[in-house]
Write an enzyme that holds these catalytic residues in place. Sequence first.
Site, short mmCIF file in Angstrom:
data_model
loop_
_atom_site.label_atom_id
_atom_site.label_comp_id
_atom_site.label_asym_id
_atom_site.label_seq_id
_atom_site.Cartn_x
_atom_site.Cartn_y
_atom_site.Cartn_z
N ARG A 1 0.84 -1.19 0.00
CA ARG A 1 0.00 0.00 0.00
C ARG A 1 0.88 1.24 0.00
O ARG A 1 2.02 1.21 0.40
CB ARG A 1 -0.91 0.00 1.24
CG ARG A 1 -2.05 -1.00 1.15
CD ARG A 1 -2.90 -0.96 2.41
NE ARG A 1 -3.21 0.40 2.80
CZ ARG A 1 -2.84 0.96 3.96
NH1 ARG A 1 -2.15 0.28 4.84
NH2 ARG A 1 -3.17 2.20 4.23
N LYS B 1 4.13 -7.32 11.87
CA LYS B 1 3.28 -7.64 10.71
C LYS B 1 3.47 -9.09 10.26
O LYS B 1 4.59 -9.53 9.98
CB LYS B 1 3.64 -6.69 9.57
CG LYS B 1 2.72 -6.77 8.39
CD LYS B 1 2.58 -5.42 7.77
CE LYS B 1 2.24 -5.43 6.33
NZ LYS B 1 2.04 -4.08 5.82
N ARG C 1 -0.58 5.48 13.12
CA ARG C 1 0.44 5.02 14.09
C ARG C 1 -0.03 5.26 15.49
O ARG C 1 -0.85 6.16 15.73
CB ARG C 1 1.75 5.81 13.91
CG ARG C 1 2.48 5.45 12.68
CD ARG C 1 3.66 6.40 12.45
NE ARG C 1 4.23 6.11 11.14
CZ ARG C 1 5.24 5.27 10.95
NH1 ARG C 1 5.79 4.65 11.96
NH2 ARG C 1 5.69 5.03 9.73
#
Length: 243
Positions: A39, A104, A240
Amino acid sequence: MRWVESCGSTNTELMNCTPEDDGRVHVLVAGQQTAGRGRRGRVWLSWPDSCLTFSALWRFAPGAPVPAGLSLVTGLAVAVALEKLGVEGLQLKWPNDVLIHGQKLAGILVELLPGRGRTPAAVIGIGVNRRLPDDVNIPGQAGGVTDLQRELGHTIPAESLLAALLTELHALFETYAAAGFGALRGAWQQRNAFAGLPVTACGDGSTIYGTCAGVDDDGALLIRTDTGLQRVLSGEISLRLAP
Ligand code: BTN
C-alpha cells in the site's frame, strides 16, 4: 488458478491482463515476486518460499457494496482463517494489516478494476509471511515483522494456507455482499490493534491526533479528537500509535 514460480507482482499481472468473466474467481499464486507492491507505493519484499503471495480477481454482483469496507473484510478473513489454523493473538490495524503483538504477519493490497457498467471487480492481493530469512529488516515497517514459523514453531504448507484463506474470503465476501460491512464490523473491532489507544493519522496533507474509536458501518476509521469524532475513509493515510 495459476501457480507460477516467479512473477513481478500478482496484483499487477491480474490488473493488466484481466481474465474474462467466466463466473469463477481467478487466482494467481507466485512462489516469489520480483516487484511485489504494498500500500501507499511501498514495495513488498519476498524471498524464495518465504511468503504465500497471491491475488484473486473477485467479481461482485451488480449493486453489491464494493468499495467501502472491502479492504477491511479481506483483513478480517485473513485473520479468521489464520485463527482457525491455530495462530493466536492476531490483531488488525486499519485498514488491513494483520499483526501479532505489533509485528506484521500479513499484508493486503486491494485494487478496484475500473467498472463503467460492467460487474464490479477487485483484485485482492495477499502476502502472508510463512518463513522469513533470519534477521530480516524491512524498511518502513515500524513494529517489525513476524512469520508463521516464529509464531507456531512450524510453518504451514502454502497449499493448505491458500485453501484456508480462499475458503474464508468466500464466506465473508458472501456476508458482505448480502449485508454490507455493518454485519462484520463487530468481528473487525474485536481484533482492532489500536482500540482505545492514542493514535495519529497522517496523510492527505493533514494529521489527526486522537483516540482510536473503532470503525463505522462503511469501514471508515473513527478518531475521537478534542473537537469531536473524525472519520477517515482514505486508505492512503498512515496510522500510528501516538508517541
Ligand atoms: C502492504 O502491506 O502494504 C500490502 C502488501 C500486499 C502484498 C501482496 S503479495 C501479493 C500481492 N501482489 C503484490 O504485488 N502485492 C500483494
